[in-house]
Structures are given as structure tokens and as C-alpha cells.
Scaffold this active site. Sequence first.
Site, PDB file in Angstrom:
ATOM      1  N   HIS A  19      19.023 -67.081 -29.706  1.00  0.00           N
ATOM      2  CA  HIS A  19      18.988 -68.523 -29.961  1.00  0.00           C
ATOM      3  C   HIS A  19      19.420 -68.788 -31.407  1.00  0.00           C
ATOM      4  CE1 HIS A  19      17.715 -72.631 -29.283  1.00  0.00           C
ATOM      5  NE2 HIS A  19      17.224 -72.600 -30.511  1.00  0.00           N
ATOM      6  N   SER A  49      31.207 -64.102 -27.261  1.00  0.00           N
ATOM      7  CA  SER A  49      31.334 -63.275 -28.468  1.00  0.00           C
ATOM      8  C   SER A  49      30.112 -62.364 -28.661  1.00  0.00           C
ATOM      9  CB  SER A  49      31.589 -64.128 -29.710  1.00  0.00           C
ATOM     10  OG  SER A  49      30.439 -64.855 -30.073  1.00  0.00           O
ATOM     11  N   ASN A  50      28.942 -62.815 -28.254  1.00  0.00           N
ATOM     12  CA  ASN A  50      27.763 -61.935 -28.335  1.00  0.00           C
ATOM     13  C   ASN A  50      27.862 -60.790 -27.321  1.00  0.00           C
ATOM     14  OD1 ASN A  50      25.555 -62.797 -30.311  1.00  0.00           O
ATOM     15  ND2 ASN A  50      26.183 -64.749 -29.420  1.00  0.00           N
ATOM     16  N   MET A  54      23.941 -70.927 -20.058  1.00  0.00           N
ATOM     17  CA  MET A  54      23.491 -72.299 -20.282  1.00  0.00           C
ATOM     18  C   MET A  54      22.580 -72.847 -19.173  1.00  0.00           C
ATOM     19  SD  MET A  54      24.637 -72.708 -23.200  1.00  0.00           S
ATOM     20  CE  MET A  54      24.360 -74.450 -23.507  1.00  0.00           C
ATOM     21  N   ASN A 104      17.069 -63.114 -24.895  1.00  0.00           N
ATOM     22  CA  ASN A 104      17.987 -64.212 -25.198  1.00  0.00           C
ATOM     23  C   ASN A 104      18.231 -64.260 -26.693  1.00  0.00           C
ATOM     24  OD1 ASN A 104      19.449 -66.678 -24.673  1.00  0.00           O
ATOM     25  ND2 ASN A 104      17.691 -67.806 -25.493  1.00  0.00           N
ATOM     26  N   LYS A 145      18.221 -73.841  -6.173  1.00  0.00           N
ATOM     27  CA  LYS A 145      18.230 -72.928  -7.322  1.00  0.00           C
ATOM     28  C   LYS A 145      17.629 -71.583  -6.922  1.00  0.00           C
ATOM     29  CE  LYS A 145      16.825 -72.790 -12.136  1.00  0.00           C
ATOM     30  NZ  LYS A 145      16.596 -73.563 -13.334  1.00  0.00           N
TER      31      LYS A 145
END
Length: 204
Positions: A109, A13-14, A90, A107, A65
Site C-alpha cells: 500500500h 511494476s511491483n 484493485m 499487499n 463474487k
Amino acid sequence: MLKIAVFASGRGSNFQSIIDNIKSGDIPAEIKLLISDRQDAGALKRAEHEGIEHLFIDPDHFETKADYEEELIGLLENDGVELVVLAGYMRILSPLFVKHFQNQIINIHPSLLPAFKGLDSQKQAVDYGVKYSGCTVHFVDQGMDTGPIIKQAVVEVKAEDSADDLAARILKEEHKIYPEAVKLIAEGRIKIEGRKVKILKEEK
Ligand code: GRF
């Protein structure tokens, strides 16, 4: 036009709020790419619907990673990406990735940082009994939810709120301040001085 990539793991949604503000001509930016680490992310469907290039990159397909992040870096560089927007992504980016895009990753939050870092911030706020919480847009540094703060919005916590009630009220504010922050960056109106973010006046 600022070239943006968005990373999202969930409903997006963001991501949508940024798309909408770019489409309305409010933000001088272009979303080059949406990357998700989850095949079922709603954000991928939104990108498809909007005709934005989108990729599901499965972290499990990489041995390390570092390999996964190198793949991401390659994709971003190919597209000349200047800003990475984390929108419900995430995963924690490694110091290597963060260094590579220093001061170029933001980001959102769902708390008033530095309170309630990490997961389930809205539940943390309800459980703690604070009267106000909110959301924060910040640059990403090598810590978790610790980078310089660009924008915050305050939301009242009501006595009868569940974590979901609060999350919904905060989300409405997220959809305002995230596009506003991206706009400031796209307009070159942000200056980072140590921990502090200065917002320069709009040119008339
Ligand atoms: C938002 O609450 C955001 O603050 C957090 O993850 C959630 C993402 O929601 N980082 P959406 O995928 O943008 O709808």
C-alpha cells in the site's frame, strides 16, 4: 521453493520487481501464476515476456463474487500456491477468500499505514500536508488495509510535490520492500503474533 501467485490489475511494476529478485536468486520462490481481472493489464504482458503462466479472469463472467473467487481458489489450489501477492490488484477480496488463505495473502500500500487507507493514498498525503509518507507491506485480513505490518519505508514529501511526484518517489521504495518482504516469508522468517509481525534472524 515457496509457490507464489500474483494478482495484479495494472502496469505490474511491483510484480516485475519480485520477478527480478527471484531471477537473481535472492528469493527462494517460484511464481506459479499471474492472475489479472483486467484484460489490458501491463502485468499480463510482463508475465508473457517472462514465460510465467498468466490468466485474465473476467469477474463480469461470474454471477456472483463468490463464484469468481471460487474460480480463483481452484486455480491457486491446483498449483499448490502458498502465498498470494497482491500487486496493484484493485478489488477487495471477500472474507471467504481471506479466511481460505489466512496469513497467506500480502499487499503493498502506498502510504505509511494506518494513515491514508484506501484509494489515492499519495494524493491524500499531499492534500493533508504531511512531511513524510511512504509504503507498507502487510498481511491481508478482513479489513481494508488493516492487516499486520511486515515492512514499511519512509519517503519525504516535498512542498512542491504533486501526487504523481510523490507516487513516483514512493514507488521506488515499493520496489525494494516488496521483494524484501517476500524473501522473508520464503525463508520462513516471519512470525505473526496478534497484530505484530516478528522477523526472525537469518540462519547462518
Ligand atoms: C502501487 O502503487 C501499489 O502500492 C498499489 O498499486 C500500485 C501498483 O503499481 N497497491 P504496479 O502495478 O505494481 O506498477
